[in-house]
Scaffold this motif. Structure first.
Motif, PDB file in Angstrom:
ATOM      1  N   HIS A  49       0.856  -1.179   0.000  1.00 43.41           N
ATOM      2  CA  HIS A  49       0.000   0.000   0.000  1.00 43.41           C
ATOM      3  C   HIS A  49       0.892   1.229   0.000  1.00 43.41           C
ATOM      4  O   HIS A  49       1.684   1.436   0.926  1.00 43.41           O
ATOM      5  N   GLU A  50       0.790   2.004  -1.064  1.00 40.34           N
ATOM      6  CA  GLU A  50       1.646   3.181  -1.245  1.00 40.34           C
ATOM      7  C   GLU A  50       3.112   2.807  -1.116  1.00 40.34           C
ATOM      8  O   GLU A  50       3.917   3.523  -0.508  1.00 40.34           O
ATOM      9  N   GLY A  51       3.463   1.652  -1.667  1.00 44.10           N
ATOM     10  CA  GLY A  51       4.849   1.206  -1.715  1.00 44.10           C
ATOM     11  C   GLY A  51       5.358   0.557  -0.450  1.00 44.10           C
ATOM     12  O   GLY A  51       6.511   0.123  -0.404  1.00 44.10           O
ATOM     13  N   GLN A  52       4.517   0.456   0.573  1.00 43.11           N
ATOM     14  CA  GLN A  52       4.941  -0.114   1.842  1.00 43.11           C
ATOM     15  C   GLN A  52       4.186  -1.406   2.126  1.00 43.11           C
ATOM     16  O   GLN A  52       3.023  -1.560   1.752  1.00 43.11           O
ATOM     17  N   ARG A  67       1.984  -3.975   4.029  1.00 39.17           N
ATOM     18  CA  ARG A  67       0.865  -3.841   4.941  1.00 39.17           C
ATOM     19  C   ARG A  67       0.370  -5.235   5.300  1.00 39.17           C
ATOM     20  O   ARG A  67       0.205  -6.088   4.429  1.00 39.17           O
ATOM     21  N   HIS A 114      -1.708  -4.900 -11.102  1.00 43.21           N
ATOM     22  CA  HIS A 114      -2.346  -3.621 -11.407  1.00 43.21           C
ATOM     23  C   HIS A 114      -3.415  -3.734 -12.490  1.00 43.21           C
ATOM     24  O   HIS A 114      -4.461  -3.104 -12.397  1.00 43.21           O
ATOM     25  N   PRO A 150      -8.247   2.735  -8.741  1.00 40.70           N
ATOM     26  CA  PRO A 150      -7.510   3.656  -7.844  1.00 40.70           C
ATOM     27  C   PRO A 150      -8.384   4.715  -7.193  1.00 40.70           C
ATOM     28  O   PRO A 150      -8.278   4.975  -5.998  1.00 40.70           O
ATOM     29  N   GLN A 159      -9.102   5.974  -2.685  1.00 43.86           N
ATOM     30  CA  GLN A 159      -8.380   7.172  -2.262  1.00 43.86           C
ATOM     31  C   GLN A 159      -9.064   7.857  -1.081  1.00 43.86           C
ATOM     32  O   GLN A 159     -10.288   7.824  -0.951  1.00 43.86           O
ATOM     33  N   ARG A 186      -8.769  11.777   0.437  1.00 46.25           N
ATOM     34  CA  ARG A 186      -8.104  13.068   0.200  1.00 46.25           C
ATOM     35  C   ARG A 186      -8.897  14.209   0.825  1.00 46.25           C
ATOM     36  O   ARG A 186     -10.115  14.137   0.958  1.00 46.25           O
ATOM     37  N   ARG A 235      -8.703   1.845   7.100  1.00 49.44           N
ATOM     38  CA  ARG A 235      -8.037   3.023   6.545  1.00 49.44           C
ATOM     39  C   ARG A 235      -8.833   4.295   6.807  1.00 49.44           C
ATOM     40  O   ARG A 235      -8.244   5.365   7.035  1.00 49.44           O
TER      41      ARG A 235
END
Length: 481
Positions: A58-61, A63, A183, A244, A248, A250, A266
């Protein structure tokens, strides 16, 4: 779209195609992989015996999430890694979580033990503190009928006091996950039934044009029950997780916009920053396993009159955005609910996001969930209050009011008559008593196995009294709910 699902099982690559689109992870583990440590207790996401751990990026990390494998479909694992209790033991011996359960005598018949172990394992990796309240929340989704919870809590305290020990080296796991084709969208077909995972909103619109009666799947905490409890055969399932914009969160326009596929886990921090009272409410939505999968948008989309979030978000003044093809429309959340089982959503239309405004500076916002037990229970009544108070002297005046209840009608329903009566009046005990009487005339609740109509009416009035008591510093007053 590709026609196969790729995921990691205990560190090993799996590529599956041409299988039952609604095959649950639990059945796959036990019947195909012969991994029998994961148990079936309830098949509805309540008991935790089937708990496994899903890892993804998740966002490159990395999880890690504890999930109920009994109500998750195998196709939802695409692009992820699944770990079962069999992954924990190594040549060096038992994993520290397993050893703690042995040392603290945390197991008796053993049926529930693998689920507890995996919940503790996920908690350890996620940095849960070795404190009683945190442990209670971590283990609320795991039930034990014979051991008693004291030794299990002792084992959890020991585990969480140690450094976490992942079953797979994080760097290696991240590299494996990055190599998966996760993806792009995919489509599976098996014996005339389909599982489709669009990669973006344009693909989703095309899919829904071809399959307007498809079952939309976000987390699956409701849809899973269609299969495991209602034994329904779903012709076409459309999974929303890969889109995507639906995942999100935001800041936007003096509030926060939450995509329809954002999980409770989240969304919790974003909502709690705006409305601190929502943290306690979200902590009681199912348990950790349910909040890891279940989504805010899904809870709205199913239209349940006793869903936890709609009353709270309606009281906050939330706006719903829906999309059909390229057409987008917004409406107040309360206008989505038309009648029991009927929502304001057209064929081929889907919920895109929920916008939640910031509260005014003078707002008093509270949400109360009334249930027979504290953990893992569905509301008998859920009351949400958003009262704007204007101070001139000692007694404030009600400047604005939004009040919504779940469980009091066939839909989550605002108390508009009570709201109108309150505005402009002093915020005092006399006003509250008259407002409570108006509430009693606004709702005609049903009696069912959760509560009687009389009880629900009494609770609704008492929650308004509780709100008033808290605003004037009488939080310990005795009000029966």
């Amino acid at each position: 779209m590709r026609q196969a699902v790729h995921f990691l099982l205990n560190g090993q690559l799996r590529r599956l195609e041409a299988f039952d689109p609604t095959l649950t992870v639990l059945r796959y583990l036990r019947e195909t992989e012969a991994l029998l440590g994961t148990k079936e207790g309830c098949a509805e996401g309540d008991c935790g015996a089937c708990t496994a751990v899903v890892a993804d990026l998740h966002e490159g990390q990395l999880r890690y999430r504890a999930v109920n494998s009994c109500i998750q479909f195998v196709a939802q694992l695409d692009g992820k890694a699944l770990f079962t209790v069999e992954a924990l033991q190594s040549q060096a011996g038992l994993h520290p979580v397993q050893q703690a359960m042995v040392d603290c005598h945390g197991s008796q018949c053993g049926f529930c033990t693998p689920g507890f172990v995996m919940s503790m394992y996920a908690g350890s990796l996620n940095g849960v503190k070795p404190q009683r309240q945190a442990i209670n929340e971590m283990l609320a989704g795991n039930l034990c009928r014979c051991t008693g919870y004291t030794p299990i809590i002792e084992a959890a305290t020991r585990v969480l006091s140690q450094a976490p020990q992942p079953a797979c080296a994080p760097a290696a796991l991240q590299q494996q996950l990055e190599a998966l084709p996760k993806h792009e969208g995919f489509e599976l077909e098996y014996q005339g039934r389909r599982f489709i995972a669009p990669a973006n909103s344009e693909e989703l619109a095309q899919v829904l044009q071809r399959h307007p009666d498809a079952t939309l799947l976000a987390g699956g905490t409701d849809v899973g029950l269609f299969v495991t409890k209602q034994h329904r055969s779903l012709a076409t399932v459309v999974h929303l997780e890969k889109i995507p914009e639906l995942s999100q969160i935001r800041q936007e326009g003096g509030g926060v916009r939450i995509g329809a596929a954002v999980s409770y886990q989240r969304a919790r921090s974003a909502l709690s920053r705006l409305y601190p009272a929502l943290d306690a409410l979200v902590s009681r939505v199912g348990a950790v396993q349910v909040r890891s999968m279940g989504t805010v948008g899904g809870n709205i989309g199913n239209g349940s009159p006793i869903g936890d979030m709609p009353p709270a978000l309606i009281a906050a003044g939330a706006q719903l955005t829906l999309r059909c093809g390229s057409e987008v429309r917004s409406l107040p959340l309360e206008d989505y609910f038309i009648a029991y089982g009927k929502q304001n959503r057209q064929v081929g239309e889907w919920i895109e996001s929920i916008w939640v405004p910031e509260p005014p500076a003078n707002a008093v916002y509270r949400v109360y969930k009334i249930t027979k037990r504290f953990e893992q229970d569905i509301s008998s009544v859920c009351g949400a209050f958003n009262i704007g108070l204007l101070y001139h002297g000692d007694i404030p005046t009600v400047e604005s009011a939004r009040i919504c209840f779940g469980g009091m009608a066939g839909t989550p329903l605002r108390a508009t008559g009570c709201e109108r009566w309150l505005v402009g009046r002093p915020w005092n005990a006399e006003t509250i008593e008259q407002a409570a009487a108006i509430l009693g005339r606004e709702y005609t609740p049903l009696s069912d196995f959760r509560a009687s109509a009389e009880y629900r009416s009494l609770v609704a009035a008492n929650l308004l009294r509780r709100l008033y008591a808290q605003t004037v510093g009488q939080e310990d007053c005795a009000i029966a709910c």
